[in-house]
Design an enzyme around this catalytic site. Structure first.
Site, PDB file in Angstrom:
ATOM      1  N   LYS A 158       0.881  -1.185   0.000  1.00 21.98           N
ATOM      2  CA  LYS A 158       0.000   0.000   0.000  1.00 21.98           C
ATOM      3  C   LYS A 158       0.908   1.221   0.000  1.00 21.98           C
ATOM      4  O   LYS A 158       1.864   1.277   0.781  1.00 21.98           O
ATOM      5  CB  LYS A 158      -0.853  -0.007   1.281  1.00 21.98           C
ATOM      6  N   THR A 160      -4.193  -5.164   1.002  1.00 19.12           N
ATOM      7  CA  THR A 160      -3.523  -3.856   1.151  1.00 19.12           C
ATOM      8  C   THR A 160      -4.351  -2.959   2.078  1.00 19.12           C
ATOM      9  O   THR A 160      -3.813  -2.085   2.747  1.00 19.12           O
ATOM     10  CB  THR A 160      -3.267  -3.173  -0.209  1.00 19.12           C
ATOM     11  N   ASP A 161      -5.659  -3.204   2.134  1.00 21.50           N
ATOM     12  CA  ASP A 161      -6.504  -2.435   3.066  1.00 21.50           C
ATOM     13  C   ASP A 161      -6.118  -2.730   4.515  1.00 21.50           C
ATOM     14  O   ASP A 161      -6.126  -1.836   5.370  1.00 21.50           O
ATOM     15  CB  ASP A 161      -7.981  -2.769   2.820  1.00 21.50           C
ATOM     16  N   ARG A 184      28.924  31.918 -11.350  1.00 20.95           N
ATOM     17  CA  ARG A 184      27.528  31.600 -11.664  1.00 20.95           C
ATOM     18  C   ARG A 184      26.796  31.351 -10.362  1.00 20.95           C
ATOM     19  O   ARG A 184      27.413  31.237  -9.304  1.00 20.95           O
ATOM     20  CB  ARG A 184      27.435  30.365 -12.578  1.00 20.95           C
ATOM     21  N   GLN A 220      29.295  18.032  -9.535  1.00 20.21           N
ATOM     22  CA  GLN A 220      29.873  16.711  -9.255  1.00 20.21           C
ATOM     23  C   GLN A 220      30.896  16.805  -8.114  1.00 20.21           C
ATOM     24  O   GLN A 220      30.906  15.983  -7.196  1.00 20.21           O
ATOM     25  CB  GLN A 220      30.569  16.157 -10.522  1.00 20.21           C
ATOM     26  N   ASN A 235      21.111  20.159 -11.087  1.00 18.30           N
ATOM     27  CA  ASN A 235      21.657  21.503 -11.272  1.00 18.30           C
ATOM     28  C   ASN A 235      20.518  22.379 -11.771  1.00 18.30           C
ATOM     29  O   ASN A 235      20.123  22.294 -12.932  1.00 18.30           O
ATOM     30  CB  ASN A 235      22.808  21.434 -12.289  1.00 18.30           C
ATOM     31  N   HIS A 266      19.057  25.561 -13.015  1.00 17.89           N
ATOM     32  CA  HIS A 266      19.760  26.658 -13.684  1.00 17.89           C
ATOM     33  C   HIS A 266      19.108  28.013 -13.425  1.00 17.89           C
ATOM     34  O   HIS A 266      17.884  28.154 -13.488  1.00 17.89           O
ATOM     35  CB  HIS A 266      19.794  26.408 -15.196  1.00 17.89           C
TER      36      HIS A 266
HETATM   37  O1  LIG Z   1      28.264  21.543 -12.456  1.00 21.13           O
HETATM   38  C1  LIG Z   1      27.941  21.233 -13.606  1.00 21.13           C
HETATM   39  N1  LIG Z   1      28.073  19.950 -14.034  1.00 21.13           N
HETATM   40  C2  LIG Z   1      27.735  19.558 -15.297  1.00 21.13           C
HETATM   41  O2  LIG Z   1      27.881  18.355 -15.673  1.00 21.13           O
HETATM   42  C3  LIG Z   1      27.212  20.559 -16.157  1.00 21.13           C
HETATM   43  N2  LIG Z   1      26.770  20.532 -17.446  1.00 21.13           N
HETATM   44  C4  LIG Z   1      26.363  21.794 -17.738  1.00 21.13           C
HETATM   45  O3  LIG Z   1      25.885  22.150 -18.848  1.00 21.13           O
HETATM   46  N3  LIG Z   1      26.551  22.630 -16.670  1.00 21.13           N
HETATM   47  C5  LIG Z   1      27.079  21.880 -15.678  1.00 21.13           C
HETATM   48  N4  LIG Z   1      27.434  22.194 -14.416  1.00 21.13           N
END
Ligand SMILES: O=c1[nH]c(=O)c2[nH]c(=O)[nH]c2[nH]1
Length: 310
Positions: free
Chosen positions: A18, A64-65, A183, A239, A265, A267
């Site tokens: 459930k 499941t009830d 950034r 990463q 990520n 943006h």
């Molecule tokens: O930190 C990032 N890792 C990526 O693998 C990646 N790829 C991307 O276009 N920007 C970023 N920024």
């Protein structure tokens, strides 16, 4: 994970359960202070119920009830305030021992972040407000008593406005992204970490063990993402930062065997207003951005201790 059998020359793997059973629980102290949790519980059972699929014989099926009702009964039975991990262990242990056909019970719970409010600088006795993150857990209990417990965090949104860049990546005819050392870095962290103990007898007995692990790991993740308050810490990629965060958790908490991190990520695009006739309408200087949530980069990794074979 599924229970399998060969039927009529084919392999059949199955589980049933459930999902999204929602429960709120209040505990009242004698001095009038209330505690509140809200849990969203999902249960999966591996059981010997192949005949239900093949011949329509339901005699080995836990409805499941019934699973849903059990969540409310077990929540009622918890007379003391307990961490979400302990509630998940209680449920998984119940399903794997109470029902003969069940070989393994898997319980996932997400706890909402209801936080006590302060009014005029004083903690309110029964007033709460909802934060955005979730405290999650996944518990697997086998009939033999083998146990896996993981805790986690979901929906943890983090953003820093500098000390982030991305450069030196593969460049080809499809690449438009410029190298940058400046950034915004925004993400929504989903983390989970596995505890090293592996049986019901070895669960740590300290009452605050799971509460402390959750707050401790969250603090290490957040502090590592941001760096020191004045300087921060430079991130050359999501990463790299993800790996630093996972390493810091395993370095600090020796009772954990692995940590999984998912860090999209998200943006924030530098605004660029220009046209053919007017190449620069306004010159922005890393100060105006377009927030987006799709598409986003999808970055995830798992870091585990390597078990010695000795
Ligand atoms: O930190 C990032 N890792 C990526 O693998 C990646 N790829 C991307 O276009 N920007 C970023 N920024």
């Amino acid at each position: 994970m599924a229970e399998g059998a060969v039927v009529e020359g084919l392999k059949l793997e199955q589980r049933h359960g459930k999902e999204r059973v929602r429960v709120g629980r209040v505990w009242r102290d004698v001095d009038g202070t209330h505690h509140f949790v809200e849990w969203n519980v999902s249960i999966g059972l591996l059981s010997d119920c192949i005949p239900a699929y093949v011949t329509g014989d339901n005699s080995n099926i836990v409805a499941t009830d019934t699973m849903k009702n059990t969540v409310y009964v077990k929540a009622k039975e918890c007379s003391e305030r307990i961490p979400v991990e302990v509630f998940a262990i209680k449920l998984a242990n119940h399903f794997s021992t109470f029902y003969h056909p069940v070989t393994t019970a898997i319980v996932n719970i997400a706890e909402k972040q209801w936080e006590r409010v302060s009014v005029d600088g004083q903690s309110h006795k029964h007033g709460f407000k909802l934060g955005s993150e979730e405290h999650t857990t996944e518990v697997v209990v086998k009939k033999c008593g083998a146990l896996q417990v993981a805790s986690g965090i979901g929906k943890l949104k983090l953003l820093k406005t500098t000390q982030s860049g991305f450069e030196g990546f593969i460049r080809d005819k499809y690449t438009m992204l410029p190298d940058t050392q400046e950034r915004l870095l925004g993400t929504e962290v989903t983390a989970s970490w596995r505890y090293a103990f592996d049986s019901l007898e070895n669960i740590p007995v300290q009452p605050l063990y799971f509460f402390n692990s959750y707050t401790g790991v969250k603090k290490v993740l957040v502090d590592t993402f941001f760096g020191t308050p004045k300087m921060g810490v430079y991130s050359p990629s999501v990463q790299y930062t993800l790996y630093e965060m996972a390493k810091a958790v395993l370095g600090r908490f020796h009772d954990l065997s692995s940590v999984d991190l998912k860090m999209p990520n998200i943006h924030f695009l530098p605004v660029n207003l220009s046209s053919k006739d007017n190449p620069v309408i306004v010159k922005f200087e890393d100060d105006v951005y377009l927030p987006t949530d799709e598409p986003h980069g999808a970055i995830e990794a798992s870091l585990s201790r390597i078990r010695s074979k000795m």
